[in-house]
Structure formats: C-alpha cells, structure tokens
Design a protein around this motif. Structure first.
Motif, PDB file in Angstrom:
ATOM      1  N   ALA A   1       0.947  -1.296   0.045  1.00 43.77           N
ATOM      2  CA  ALA A   1       0.208   0.126   0.012  1.00 43.77           C
ATOM      3  C   ALA A   1       0.716   1.061  -0.038  1.00 43.77           C
ATOM      4  CB  ALA A   1      -0.872  -0.070   1.156  1.00 43.77           C
ATOM      5  N   GLU A   2       1.819   1.338   0.942  1.00 40.81           N
ATOM      6  CA  GLU A   2       2.898   2.348   1.040  1.00 40.81           C
ATOM      7  C   GLU A   2       3.440   2.496  -0.358  1.00 40.81           C
ATOM      8  OE1 GLU A   2       3.977   2.204   5.584  1.00 40.81           O
ATOM      9  OE2 GLU A   2       4.880   0.953   4.084  1.00 40.81           O
ATOM     10  N   THR A   3       4.231   1.634  -0.989  1.00 40.49           N
ATOM     11  CA  THR A   3       4.811   1.635  -2.247  1.00 40.49           C
ATOM     12  C   THR A   3       3.825   2.226  -3.369  1.00 40.49           C
ATOM     13  OG1 THR A   3       6.014  -0.285  -1.294  1.00 40.49           O
ATOM     14  CG2 THR A   3       6.334   0.280  -3.753  1.00 40.49           C
ATOM     15  N   LEU A   4       2.691   1.527  -3.325  1.00 39.74           N
ATOM     16  CA  LEU A   4       1.706   2.071  -4.553  1.00 39.74           C
ATOM     17  C   LEU A   4       1.540   3.591  -4.309  1.00 39.74           C
ATOM     18  CD1 LEU A   4      -1.006  -0.860  -4.412  1.00 39.74           C
ATOM     19  CD2 LEU A   4       0.642  -0.265  -6.314  1.00 39.74           C
ATOM     20  N   ARG A   5       1.059   4.030  -3.068  1.00 36.63           N
ATOM     21  CA  ARG A   5       0.607   5.270  -2.688  1.00 36.63           C
ATOM     22  C   ARG A   5       1.786   6.237  -3.050  1.00 36.63           C
ATOM     23  NH1 ARG A   5      -3.996   6.689  -0.982  1.00 36.63           N
ATOM     24  NH2 ARG A   5      -2.966   8.320   0.517  1.00 36.63           N
ATOM     25  N   ASP A   6       2.923   5.983  -1.969  1.00 38.80           N
ATOM     26  CA  ASP A   6       3.950   7.114  -1.863  1.00 38.80           C
ATOM     27  C   ASP A   6       4.771   7.004  -2.967  1.00 38.80           C
ATOM     28  OD1 ASP A   6       2.671   7.677   0.320  1.00 38.80           O
ATOM     29  OD2 ASP A   6       3.860   6.794   1.896  1.00 38.80           O
ATOM     30  N   ASN A   7       5.243   5.871  -3.370  1.00 33.74           N
ATOM     31  CA  ASN A   7       6.454   5.605  -4.332  1.00 33.74           C
ATOM     32  C   ASN A   7       5.971   5.656  -5.701  1.00 33.74           C
ATOM     33  OD1 ASN A   7       7.063   3.863  -1.746  1.00 33.74           O
ATOM     34  ND2 ASN A   7       9.091   4.917  -2.377  1.00 33.74           N
ATOM     35  N   LEU A   8       4.941   5.179  -6.110  1.00 37.23           N
ATOM     36  CA  LEU A   8       4.464   5.028  -7.558  1.00 37.23           C
ATOM     37  C   LEU A   8       3.176   6.045  -7.737  1.00 37.23           C
ATOM     38  CD1 LEU A   8       4.494   1.111  -7.580  1.00 37.23           C
ATOM     39  CD2 LEU A   8       6.170   2.910  -8.579  1.00 37.23           C
ATOM     40  N   GLY A   9       2.819   6.735  -6.890  1.00 37.76           N
ATOM     41  CA  GLY A   9       1.647   7.659  -6.981  1.00 37.76           C
ATOM     42  C   GLY A   9       0.445   7.240  -7.334  1.00 37.76           C
ATOM     43  N   LEU A  10       0.223   5.763  -7.217  1.00 40.41           N
ATOM     44  CA  LEU A  10      -1.057   5.028  -7.432  1.00 40.41           C
ATOM     45  C   LEU A  10      -2.009   5.289  -6.102  1.00 40.41           C
ATOM     46  CD1 LEU A  10       0.209   2.039  -9.217  1.00 40.41           C
ATOM     47  CD2 LEU A  10      -1.086   4.056 -10.524  1.00 40.41           C
ATOM     48  N   THR A  11      -2.593   6.291  -6.070  1.00 41.74           N
ATOM     49  CA  THR A  11      -3.222   6.761  -4.813  1.00 41.74           C
ATOM     50  C   THR A  11      -4.735   6.321  -4.737  1.00 41.74           C
ATOM     51  OG1 THR A  11      -3.644   9.038  -5.673  1.00 41.74           O
ATOM     52  CG2 THR A  11      -1.747   8.723  -4.249  1.00 41.74           C
TER      53      THR A  11
END
Ligand code: FES
Ligand code: FES
Lengths: 788, 218
Positions: free
Chosen positions: B74-84
């Motif tokens: 979840a953190e990777t998607l949201r914070d690192n990849l911008g998939l919020t």
C-alpha cells in the motif's frame, strides 16, 4: 451550528410572488411571499421540473469509482515531506522536558515542532489558576505534543519514537460517574469552557462549575411542577448512552505548503472557510494569503472543522522545513481526536389521559472529555407541544479526548431517552404509539410520514409487548427525529457562461460525500435546461466565492439558493447581451429545454450554443450570495423510522431485520443522493445502537479499542432490508426550498426505534446502549450488569 | 472467498468457519503468497534494511522502484508510485480499504510487503478501468450511487469485481460475504449490494443473448 439567517437583514422586498406550498400527499397549496428584486421566479413542484427532484448520478461518481479522486491523503507535491504527530502517553500531568535531539539527528528528518497551545479543548476561565509552563498541561492520553516531518512516512514514524517526553503525572479520572464524585481528581483546577466548532458542539459558557461538573444549562418553559400536578399519568426513566467515535475512513489531516506569498492548505475538512478562518487567527495572516483546497474528502460526520492541532503542526513543520508537509492522523489518533459525548439522562413526562403532554423534565449528565457539549435536550424541547418543559444539561469533565459535533449533536442521545419515554407513556395510556404521536405532534410532514409507515409496513400487525413465547422474540418500533432549518449566509456561487456554450459554477463549498457537487450541477442544469453532467462544477477552493461550512445539515439549504440565483442572474445578463443581435429585447427571451426562444413568437428559437456564440465577450458571469429566508418562521423538520427486529434472548444478540424510513428535507434536489445519505444515517444509527463504544482503561487512562477491529462498526452482514420514502415539503423559504438531510437521516432515531422494538419484542425496556449481548442479557435479568 | 472449496480442512477454511471476516481470510492468502514469492527475490539473500531496487508488475506495466523491505505494498503504491486509488484506512488489516488483486486474488495491500510480490501480477483500482471506460462494476457503482465520500469505494469495487469473477451468479448473501471485511462509514452497503447483483444480472443477460445468437447460427 451555523449562524442563523436572522443575523442578516433580508434584501429589500420589492415584489410579491406566489410559491408552491405544502406536502403533495395533502394536496399542494400556494403561499405568497415578498421577495427581493434579484430573486428568480418561484420554482414549481418537483413533478413539473426536468432535473430537480429526479435521480441524478453522482457528479464525481466515475472519479471515485475509478480511484481518480484526489483526497487530502492522496496529495503528493514535489518535495513533499511526511509528518507524524507525537502524542501524550499519560492521561494527566505536566511535561517536564521534551528531548527532540535524537529525532532531529535521524537521517531524513527535516523538521520537528513542539506544540505550544492545544486547540479544540476547554480552557480555564482564569488561566492563572495553573502555574505557567512552557508546555500545555496534558489532560488526556493522546493529546498532541509535537510533530516531526521527514522525507518518508516511515522515517517520520521512526523519528516520532525517538522523541523523549518526561512527565510529572497527576491523578486522573476517565469515567463520567467517578468524575462526579466530590473527591474525584480535577481535570481542570477551576471553571473551564470550550468553544464549539463551525459544526456545532461545544457547551454553554459561564455556567456554574463544581469540581468536574460544568452546568447546568437550563431551559425553562412554563411551570413543570404545575404540569406534573395536572397530569393523569407520569412516566419516568433513566437512560445511558456511550461515547461514539466518528471513525471517518479518511483520518483528519492536512497538506500544508507554506510559502511567503501564500500558504496553500489541502484539508480533509467540512469547511474550507473554517480552515481559512482558523489559519488566519492562529498565524496572524490576512485571509488573502491563505488558500484552502478540499476537492475530495473521506467523511467527517462533524469531526472536521477548522485548523485542528494537526493543521497547525503541519503548517509549522512546513514553515520550518521550507517544504510542503503532509500530516494525516493515524487510526488510533483519529479515535481519540474527538467523539460524540456519552450521557446519563433522567426523564419525566406527564400527560392527560388522552395523551396531551402536560410536563417534560430532563436532567442530563454527559462527558465530552476535556471539552463540553454533552447536552441532550434538543428532542425534549423541540419535538412535541407541551406547555411546561424544564431541561438541565450538565457536562462532566474527564481525562479523555474532547467531544465534538457528531451528526445531530446531542440528538441521538436525547432521542434514545425521549422517544422511549413517549413509548412508555403510550403503553401506560394503552394507546398505540403512532396514535399517541398524532395527538402530541404538530409537524405536518411527520404526520404524513406516520401515515406512510402505517400503510406500508407491518405496523398494523404489531402484537402486544413480549408476546412471542420462544427464545427468539420479534418486535417492531418507531421513533421520530427533529432537526432545524439552519442557514449559513456565507454561501456564494459564481456561474460563468462561455462563448462555446459551456456553463460552470464556482464556490468554495466542499463535498463531504453528501453530493454537494451533484446537487449544484442539478440546480444549474435546471436553470439552463442542459444535462447536469455537462455543467462544470469547481468547488472546494477558497479562491472561489465563499461557501458554508458543512455542519448541522446547512449546506443544501444554504448554497442551492445562491447557485440558482447566480444561474438566473447570469442568464439575464446573457439575454441582455445577445438580445440586440437577435433583434429583440432581453425580457422577450426565455431558456427552456436547452433552447432560447422568443416569448412572443415560440417559432423563433435557438440552441444555447447559437446564442452564446453571439456574446460580445468570451465570458459572462454572475455571482450571488444567499439571501435571508423569505419568512421569519422557525422551521423544524424530521423523519419517522420504523424498525423490525429479532432478539435472541439466549445469546443476547439483537438482529435488525427491516428498517422503513419516511423523511422530509424540504424540496429534495437529488433523491438518489438523499436516499444514500438516509441509508447511511440509518446504518450509522444501528451501529451506534448495537455495536459502537469507546472503552477506556480506568486504571491506565487510555482508550483500549482505538482501532477498527475492537471498535466495532456495522459491516455488510449486519445490514438489514432498508426502504426509504422521501416526503416533499414545500415551505416557500428560499429560491430552492431545499434542506439538508445529514442530521435527520436516521442517526437520531434509530437507537430509540430499536429500543422501542426491543420493548415490543421482549416486554423489557433497554435503557442502555450499545445493545451488546452483555447489556441485553443483563437487561433481561440473565447475567449481572457489566461495567465497560 | 465464498465459493472456496470446503472439502478439505485448511487453516483458511477454519478461519472462515470461525466467523472471521473475509478480510482476515485474505491476509492468510497473502501470507501464503509471500512464502511462494521468496524465489523471485533470489531466495535466501538477506536484503535491507536500506532501499532495494525491485521490479513490480502493476496493472500490466512494469515499474522499477527502490523500496525498503519494510514498505508495504500500500505504501509503495501510494507514496512511491503515485497510485493513490488504493486507500489506507486502518493500516492493519481490519477494513479492506486497501484491497488490490495479487494474481486476481483480493489481498490487503497494507498487510503485504511490496518486496513479497515481486514477480506477481498486481491489479489496483486504476487497472480495472480502461482509460476513461469504467469496468462494469465501477459503472454499476455510479448508476446505483454505491458511494458517498468514496473512500471505501476502491476497496469495495475490487472485492465485488473479484466476487463476480469467481462466482457469476452470486446471491445477496454472497455479496455480503464478499464485502464483509470492507468497512463503509457512510453506510453505502445497500447500494453496493444492488450494484453488484445488477452486474451479475447484466452479465447473465449478455451471456443469454450470446447463447441465443450462437444457437441460431449453429
Ligand atoms: S487499510 Fe488495509 S485493511 Fe485497512
Ligand atoms: S462511501 Fe464513505 S466510507 Fe464508504
């Protein structure tokens, strides 16, 4: 609650108009009103309109369904830092020292900010009663202390662990009844008061305070002694409700980008205006240097107004680090940041043999933690006609997070006690509870709603209380709600028409998920005769004209008249601008079904685009602000909810099988969205009645269940069959006659309706919520009472 | 999960029988997945605590990203990849707001380490639609107004779409079960049920038509 309309003088009336008035089921009538020069002509009933009153798909539905809506939690700015709030790990005491050096040394940490002042809590009337200190006194476990910002959320979390706080502890109390004792530890050393937020909440100021007991706030009408003396029957009851936490799925939070020329604040808020006002106050900034943006927000329910401690901390961190900072509370913090206060209510109602009420007396004690605003007297004071009423509301301070406005502040608690007492009265008088309400309730909409319930539910087959012989007992009950037509005059919209024929509306008002965007699109669409989805809706930004803070169900009633008036006015400007080119005068033009036609020659008509192409400038715009209500009548409204349930008297489980709600919100603008909100109010009401409860550790002073697995919220499997009927109620008060539904949407009534159905099922009165198996079995006399 | 085979006794089945939410069952399956994915990370080599470069397959694209092994999906998607689109609500497996698919199976992105899904096909809410064309379930959510604030909506949609893929003929109870772990504070459940059942109905109609046409042509 929002400022009321009479704060502003009505615009100079200069014409008389005839409005549709009343409830369709009773036959619509008309009413004459004086209205201002700029007011649009009256709208007919919804049945004669194209878009208003017709189900309209949510304006931002596709964006939400596809995960494209950017909530505050989703904002990612270049160079943005992530922050974590650090909070107190004792329930009461003084901070001796805070050591942030290790946190600051952690690679990736960019700023640390220690809080100097805590917002959203009660404050001592005389601050000198407490020795001055560098740090605020800790009065509850979880009170914000500091914030830290770093290049990733993980580093910020790590750094938060490294901040060392030394305390001098003080004795504490977290239980309401313990806190009332004479020798209880004092939460405040002297009298203290709390301000409400833009969403309401907050208790009376300047009332007497003894120990932790703040109050009473007294409301008196007639003479209750006399009223009880005149009564043929008197019913009395004692009721208990729990602390409920808002539990919005998006936690409170902000992204603040502090720049010298402008501070940009992305806020998960119910009021962009409230955020801007508080940022201006706290940071001594002119409002034109603060921009607040709320395009999408993940639920508020009364909890999210103003800057909050998290907004202030995020701003300080951003200023120090010279970078944008995102600070979202974590789930534990969300459970502590605010709540719906609990209550202990004693209620006494006297009546004549025919049911006529002669006296109502209510005393309530409730705790809003380190805040105030636990009063519950709304329903007792405002629902039924009764010549003699005395209500006394006390707040009790405890060492726990502050109470705040929560969907119909005070009313679910008050209704739980009051509507069950009214049912007791019906039982004692041997009158059907619906029939009794016919005698005592003067509200015309609720009368129609009761009739709908009588006709469309199983009510007529209702059996005497406790008739079922098996272990599973079924019953049905009803309860009614009351709410108020508050209007917030800080409600403005601009509507623009472009040469290409496109139309857009701009306002700072926010959409909490209540459907504000859709409702505004429908209003503009109706005025222009174009589909709602084609209207551009740009809201949730303080760069646009000011919008009302969304609390107390004010939004629909406040902003839709401004939207309609701006649409109407821009249309008049458009007509004036193009009439010469069309070879006529502006007053000969009319816009219907998306076409502009000549009034005197309907064969002459043009598409909107053909007409806007003739505009002398690329854009024509008009801005309108909410005008005062057309009359000064004080209007209340409400709904009636019916519940069927089954009580398993062996396990203590209560199973809600069916809810039927009949509700009034003036002129419904988008019934699809209104029904969604009522479903939500009903389900939140069931959740409140059966499951939710903040549990405090009395010995350690913290909330034991500050998470979503132990703080139980209703889930899919507990959803009963729900049916909702909307009653149109035209009262000719504004250019749209709309009213909000957030508060009266079931949250007020459900606990009471379930209580009444429980009584009908078992013959036993549930005086305490949540109706957990333990509380049910103890009410049924099967186990000893458990203290939570 | 409603239709998972019940013939053999498994811990997963036991949890389900014990009345644990579907979300909990999902965690268990995500853990199993994590064990299986070990290979993809060159097995026994210890990684971290600093950032490690990994390749993730998300919505049909390959993303190269440097993450610490402790980062959740979840953190990777949201914070690192911008998939919020994937939301985080509880961050501990109790609300299902963060539901994504790992190889078509719903899983909780807050309870899954990003490093454990290297080599797996991840689908997020952003990957369900094609450009501006919504997936049937998304369109039905809009039609039925199965959302208010919308914060639970991506997770709900992922749970409902997965249900329909594994059970084309769900009953109301199946839908309730499929989203029994998905919390919605706005109380949108009745419309989530209606939307999902509507899609099943639409698909049956389409399938019926196709069958009819094929029959006629044959
Ligand atoms: S955020 Fe993952 S289950 Fe709640
Ligand atoms: S729509 Fe708001 S939480 Fe589900």
């Amino acid at each position: 609650m929002a400022p009321q309309s009479d704060a502003t003088k009505p615009a100079a009336p200069n014409r008389t108009e005839t409005f549709v008035w009343g409830i369709p089921q009773n036959g619509l009538q008309s009413k004459e009103r004086q209205v201002g020069r700029d007011e649009p002509p009256p709208l007919p009933a919804n049945s004669e309109l194209t878009y208003i009153g017709k189900p309209t798909e949510r304006y931002d539905g596709p964006a939400k369904a596809m995960g494209k809506g950017k909530y505050t939690a989703d904002i990612n700015l270049p160079g943005m830092l992530y922050a974590r709030m650090i909070d107190a790990t004792i329930p009461h005491g003084r901070i001796v020292s805070i050591d942030t050096s290790e946190a600051e040394k952690l690679p990736g940490v960019r700023a640390v900010h220690v809080i100097e002042h805590v917002y959203g809590v009660a404050e001592l009337r005389d601050p000198k009663m407490e020795a001055p200190s560098r740090y605020p006194v800790i009065r509850y476990y979880g009170q914000p202390i500091a914030g830290v910002a770093a290049i990733s959320q993980q580093i910020a979390n790590d750094a938060a662990q490294l901040v060392k706080v030394k305390y001098d502890t003080l004795a504490f109390v977290v239980d309401r009844s313990d806190a009332r004792a004479e020798d209880a530890p004092m939460v405040f050393p002297g009298p203290a008061d709390a301000a409400g937020s833009a969403g309401g909440g907050g208790g009376p100021k300047g009332v007497p305070q003894t120990g932790n007991v703040h109050g009473p706030q007294q409301k008196k009408n007639g003479d209750v002694e006399k009223g009880f003396a005149e009564a043929d029957v008197i019913v009395e009851g004692e009721y208990f409700t729990q602390v409920q936490t808002h539990s919005a799925l998006e936690t409170h939070g902000f992204v603040v980008d502090w720049k010298p020329d402008e501070v940009t604040v992305y806020a998960s808020t119910q009021g962009t205006s409230s955020v801007r006002n508080e940022f201006a106050d706290v940071f001594k900034l002119p409002k034109n240097k603060i921009r607040v943006i709320t395009e999408y927000m993940g639920g508020g329910f009364g909890a999210k107004f103003g800057a909050g401690n998290e907004g202030v901390v995020a701003a300080n961190l951003s200023r120090k680090a010279n970078a944008p900072v995102k600070l979202m509370l974590d789930r534990r913090q969300e459970h502590i940041v605010c709540n719906r206060p609990d209550s202990h209510q004693k209620l006494k109602v006297g009546a004549k043999r025919d049911g006529t009420l002669t006296a109502i007396a209510l005393t309530s004690y409730g705790t809003a933690g380190v805040g105030t605003g636990a009063g519950t007297a709304g329903p007792a004071n405002n629902m039924y006609k009764c010549p003699n009423i005395l209500t006394e509301e006390y707040d009790v301070f405890v060492n726990a997070g502050p109470g705040a406005a929560f969907r119909a502040p005070g009313h679910p608690q008050g209704c739980f006690a009051f509507e069950q007492t009214i049912d007791d009265l019906a039982a004692k008088l041997n009158i059907d509870p619906l029939t009794l309400r016919e005698t005592i309730d003067e509200n015309p909409a609720r009368k129609v709603e009761r009739q709908i319930i009588l006709e469309r539910t199983n009510w007529r087959n209702r059996k005497p209380a406790g008739s079922d012989s098996g272990p599973v007992k079924r019953g049905m009950g009803i309860a009614q709600s009351v709410w108020y037509r508050f209007v917030n005059m800080n409600s403005s919209c601009e509507v623009r028409v472009s040469r290409d024929g496109s139309v857009e509306l701009l306002s700072a008002v926010q959409d909490l998920g209540t459907g504000t965007k859709t409702m505004l699109a429908v209003i503009v669409a109706e005025e222009f005769g174009i589909p709602p989805a084609s209207v551009g809706i740009r809201i949730g930004d303080t760069r646009f004209p000011i919008g009302p803070d969304s609390g107390g169900s004010v939004t629909a009633g406040s902003i839709t008249p401004a939207a309609r008036n701006a649409s109407y006015q821009v249309k008049q400007k458009l007509f004036a601008a193009v009439a010469p080119q069309l070879g006529t005068t502006a007053d000969n033009l009319v816009l219907k079904g998306g076409r502009v036609a000549f009034k005197n020659d309907p064969s002459k008509s043009y598409t909107l685009k053909q007409v806007t192409a003739k505009m002398p400038t690329d854009e024509i715009s008009a801005q309108a602000t909410r005008v005062a209500e057309y009359s000064k009548e004080r209007i209340t409204y409400g709904g009636v909810d019916y519940v069927e349930l089954a009580v398993d008297t062996e396990t203590g489980r209560v199973h809600i099988e069916k809810v039927f709600g009949a509700h009034d919100c003036g002129r419904p603008i988008n019934p699809l969205g209104v029904i969604s909100q009522i479903n939500g109010g009903i389900l939140q009401g069931i959740s409140y009645a059966l499951f939710e409860q903040r549990i405090m550790d009395r010995n350690a002073g913290y909330m034991l269940n500050a998470n979503l697995e132990n703080y139980k919220i209703l889930g899919a499997r507990e959803v009963p069959e729900i049916e909702v009927v909307l009653v149109e109620n035209y009262i000719a008060q504004s250019s749209t006659d709309a009213a909000g539904i957030g508060e009266s949407a079931g949250i007020i009534t459900l606990a009471a309706a379930i209580g009444n159905a429980f009584y009908n099922a078992t013959g036993v009165r549930m005086r305490k919520i949540p109706m957990t198996p333990a509380n049910v079995l103890s009410a049924l006399g099967k186990v000893q009472e458990v203290q939570a | 999960m409603a239709d998972s085979p019940k013939t053999t006794f498994s811990r997963r089945g036991f949890l389900k029988g014990a009345g644990v939410t579907a979300a909990t069952t999902v965690i268990e399956s995500a853990n199993a997945l994590a064990r299986e994915t070990k290979d993809a990370l060159h097995s026994d080599r210890a990684v971290g605590p600093g950032s490690v470069p990994v390749k993730l397959h998300i919505n049909g694209h390959e993303y190269s990203v440097a993450i610490e092994p402790r980062y959740t999906l979840a953190e990777t998607l949201r914070d690192n990849l911008g998939l919020t689109g994937t939301k985080v609500v509880c961050d501990r497996g109790s609300c299902s707001a963060c539901t994504v698919w790992i190889d078509k199976t719903p899983a909780l992105a807050c309870m899954t380490l990003a490093i454990d899904v290297v080599g797996r096909q991840i689908t997020t809410i952003e990957g369900l639609s094609h450009g501006d064309t919504m997936h049937q379930v998304q369109a039905a959510f809009v039609k039925h107004d199965a959302m208010q604030c919308g914060f639970c909506t991506p997770g709900m949609v992922m749970s409902c779409a997965a249900l329909l893929d594994r059970n084309p003929n769900p009953k109301l109870a199946d839908v309730k079960h499929a989203v029994s772990g998905n919390l919605c504070r706005c109380g949108t459940y009745p419309k989530v049920f209606a939307a999902t059942l509507d899609v099943a109905q639409q698909r049956r109609q389409t399938a019926g038509l196709v069958a009819l046409v094929t029959e006629r042509e044959a």
